[in-house]
Design a protein around this motif. Structure first.
Motif, PDB file in Angstrom:
ATOM      1  N   VAL A 107       0.835  -1.197   0.000  1.00 28.71           N
ATOM      2  CA  VAL A 107       0.000   0.000   0.000  1.00 28.71           C
ATOM      3  C   VAL A 107       0.874   1.252   0.000  1.00 28.71           C
ATOM      4  CG1 VAL A 107      -1.865  -1.200   1.203  1.00 28.71           C
ATOM      5  CG2 VAL A 107      -0.162   0.061   2.518  1.00 28.71           C
ATOM      6  N   ARG A 108       0.315   2.316  -0.540  1.00 21.78           N
ATOM      7  CA  ARG A 108       1.009   3.598  -0.543  1.00 21.78           C
ATOM      8  C   ARG A 108       0.701   4.353   0.742  1.00 21.78           C
ATOM      9  NH1 ARG A 108      -1.439   3.462  -5.655  1.00 21.78           N
ATOM     10  NH2 ARG A 108       0.014   3.041  -7.369  1.00 21.78           N
ATOM     11  N   THR A 109       1.717   4.897   1.346  1.00 20.11           N
ATOM     12  CA  THR A 109       1.560   5.733   2.543  1.00 20.11           C
ATOM     13  C   THR A 109       2.359   7.017   2.328  1.00 20.11           C
ATOM     14  OG1 THR A 109       3.521   4.976   3.754  1.00 20.11           O
ATOM     15  CG2 THR A 109       1.535   3.592   3.884  1.00 20.11           C
ATOM     16  N   PRO A 110       2.156   8.030   3.182  1.00 18.27           N
ATOM     17  CA  PRO A 110       2.957   9.253   3.054  1.00 18.27           C
ATOM     18  C   PRO A 110       4.459   9.002   3.135  1.00 18.27           C
ATOM     19  CG  PRO A 110       1.073   9.632   4.480  1.00 18.27           C
ATOM     20  CD  PRO A 110       1.106   8.165   4.197  1.00 18.27           C
ATOM     21  N   ASP A 111       4.843   7.887   3.758  1.00 20.79           N
ATOM     22  CA  ASP A 111       6.266   7.563   3.889  1.00 20.79           C
ATOM     23  C   ASP A 111       6.770   6.611   2.812  1.00 20.79           C
ATOM     24  OD1 ASP A 111       6.442   9.115   6.225  1.00 20.79           O
ATOM     25  OD2 ASP A 111       5.669   7.447   7.425  1.00 20.79           O
ATOM     26  N   GLY A 112       5.910   6.286   1.848  1.00 20.25           N
ATOM     27  CA  GLY A 112       6.313   5.380   0.788  1.00 20.25           C
ATOM     28  C   GLY A 112       5.501   4.094   0.802  1.00 20.25           C
ATOM     29  N   GLN A 113       5.983   3.063   0.113  1.00 21.55           N
ATOM     30  CA  GLN A 113       5.290   1.788   0.017  1.00 21.55           C
ATOM     31  C   GLN A 113       5.441   0.997   1.321  1.00 21.55           C
ATOM     32  OE1 GLN A 113       3.485   0.777  -2.501  1.00 21.55           O
ATOM     33  NE2 GLN A 113       4.106   1.974  -4.263  1.00 21.55           N
ATOM     34  N   THR A 114       4.358   0.368   1.755  1.00 19.75           N
ATOM     35  CA  THR A 114       4.353  -0.442   2.973  1.00 19.75           C
ATOM     36  C   THR A 114       3.743  -1.802   2.676  1.00 19.75           C
ATOM     37  OG1 THR A 114       4.170   1.496   4.427  1.00 19.75           O
ATOM     38  CG2 THR A 114       3.481  -0.619   5.339  1.00 19.75           C
ATOM     39  N   ASP A 115       4.379  -2.863   3.195  1.00 15.62           N
ATOM     40  CA  ASP A 115       3.863  -4.219   3.027  1.00 15.62           C
ATOM     41  C   ASP A 115       2.942  -4.591   4.187  1.00 15.62           C
ATOM     42  OD1 ASP A 115       5.245  -5.025   0.614  1.00 15.62           O
ATOM     43  OD2 ASP A 115       7.084  -4.976   1.804  1.00 15.62           O
ATOM     44  N   LEU A 116       1.855  -5.288   3.852  1.00 17.36           N
ATOM     45  CA  LEU A 116       0.905  -5.802   4.838  1.00 17.36           C
ATOM     46  C   LEU A 116       0.654  -7.271   4.526  1.00 17.36           C
ATOM     47  CD1 LEU A 116      -1.794  -2.951   4.737  1.00 17.36           C
ATOM     48  CD2 LEU A 116       0.144  -3.134   6.314  1.00 17.36           C
ATOM     49  N   ARG A 117       0.412  -8.053   5.560  1.00 16.21           N
ATOM     50  CA  ARG A 117       0.060  -9.471   5.371  1.00 16.21           C
ATOM     51  C   ARG A 117      -1.072  -9.827   6.331  1.00 16.21           C
ATOM     52  NH1 ARG A 117       2.408 -14.446   7.432  1.00 16.21           N
ATOM     53  NH2 ARG A 117       4.141 -13.239   8.308  1.00 16.21           N
ATOM     54  N   PHE A 118      -2.202 -10.253   5.753  1.00 14.71           N
ATOM     55  CA  PHE A 118      -3.394 -10.585   6.535  1.00 14.71           C
ATOM     56  C   PHE A 118      -3.523 -12.099   6.666  1.00 14.71           C
ATOM     57  CE2 PHE A 118      -4.191  -6.482   4.649  1.00 14.71           C
ATOM     58  CZ  PHE A 118      -4.881  -5.768   5.614  1.00 14.71           C
ATOM     59  N   VAL A 119      -3.701 -12.549   7.895  1.00  9.04           N
ATOM     60  CA  VAL A 119      -3.861 -13.971   8.205  1.00  9.04           C
ATOM     61  C   VAL A 119      -5.183 -14.150   8.948  1.00  9.04           C
ATOM     62  CG1 VAL A 119      -2.894 -15.927   9.474  1.00  9.04           C
ATOM     63  CG2 VAL A 119      -1.368 -14.300   8.349  1.00  9.04           C
ATOM     64  N   GLY A 120      -5.920 -15.209   8.621  1.00  9.35           N
ATOM     65  CA  GLY A 120      -7.161 -15.496   9.326  1.00  9.35           C
ATOM     66  C   GLY A 120      -7.220 -16.943   9.766  1.00  9.35           C
ATOM     67  N   ILE A 121      -7.742 -17.162  10.962  1.00 12.41           N
ATOM     68  CA  ILE A 121      -7.891 -18.515  11.497  1.00 12.41           C
ATOM     69  C   ILE A 121      -9.321 -18.682  11.995  1.00 12.41           C
ATOM     70  CG2 ILE A 121      -7.089 -20.222  13.156  1.00 12.41           C
ATOM     71  CD1 ILE A 121      -4.882 -17.235  12.628  1.00 12.41           C
ATOM     72  N   ASP A 122     -10.045 -19.632  11.398  1.00 11.83           N
ATOM     73  CA  ASP A 122     -11.406 -19.939  11.822  1.00 11.83           C
ATOM     74  C   ASP A 122     -11.377 -20.974  12.925  1.00 11.83           C
ATOM     75  OD1 ASP A 122     -13.075 -18.344  10.074  1.00 11.83           O
ATOM     76  OD2 ASP A 122     -12.402 -19.635   8.429  1.00 11.83           O
ATOM     77  N   GLY A 123     -12.062 -20.693  14.017  1.00 15.09           N
ATOM     78  CA  GLY A 123     -12.194 -21.633  15.114  1.00 15.09           C
ATOM     79  C   GLY A 123     -13.656 -21.916  15.397  1.00 15.09           C
TER      80      GLY A 123
END
Length: 217
Positions: free
Chosen positions: A132-148
């Motif tokens: 994603v683009r932020t004011p400080d430059g490109q930032t990496d994100l990683r979304f994890v989901g666990i169903d219980g």
């Protein structure tokens, strides 16, 4: 633990599965770790009790909690060596998981905002990796989901651990050791499960000025 006071405010499911059995492509080791339902959690582990979530004590991992003055928690973030893991826990149906649906909505929202999004497979099955683009430059994100059983844990990795899971060690260990206390009461699907500061920490924080960080060793 770092406490930031506000100003007033298991088991793993595959896409399409309606049971809670581990994915076939998840490693055998992953199926033996949490997040755990409280009914299945190992005994003898030191954990920080935040109500619906219990967080294991892991060397090098700092727990950062943002809460209202009444002790209700708005955000939980684990930090280690420049990386962070933001945690959320939500109500889910008894019959099936919700991570597939939630994941699709997150991806759609990120793409609308111009982010680069890719679905990958991690230790818990499908994940989303985004830049994603932020004011400080490109930032990496990683979304994890666990169903219980009647709950879903969502984790958002940021920093080096988002781009490279291999460097997420202590944060991943904390995720493996989470315990979810769902309770028996009926709740709307996707409603956040309640998180609260332990009484002794809430009482301590109530005597301090607003918007302060309080280390607690």
């Amino acid at each position: 633990m770092v406490f930031s006071r506000g100003r007033g405010r298991g088991r793993h499911a595959q896409d399409g599965q309606t049971d809670l059995e581990p994915r076939e492509d998840v490693s055998a080791a992953a199926s033996q770790v949490g997040p755990y339902d409280v009914t299945e959690a190992p005994a003898g582990v030191r954990r920080l009790d935040l109500g619906s979530l219990q967080i294991p004590a892991i060397d090098g991992v700092e727990v950062r909690v943002q809460a209202n003055p009444d002790g209700a928690i708005q955000q939980v973030v684990l930090a280690n060596r420049g990386s962070a893991l933001q945690l959320g826990v939500f109500a889910a149906p008894r019959s099936e998981g919700i991570w597939a649906e939630v994941r699709a909505e997150i991806g759609e929202s990120l793409r609308r905002d111009g982010a680069s999004v890719q679905e990958t497979v991690g230790a818990y099955g499908p994940e989303l990796v985004a830049r994603v683009r932020t004011p400080d430059g490109q930032t990496d994100l990683r979304f994890v989901g666990i169903d219980g059983p009647r709950w879903m844990v969502r984790g958002l990795f940021q920093g080096p651990a988002a781009a490279d899971p291999a460097v997420a060690g202590p944060l991943t260990e904390a995720l493996h050791g989470l315990v979810v206390v769902r309770g028996q009461e009926a709740k709307p699907v996707r409603e956040p499960l309640p998180l609260r500061l332990p009484r002794e920490i809430a009482d301590q924080a109530a005597t301090r000025p607003d918007a302060t960080d309080t280390p607690n060793t």
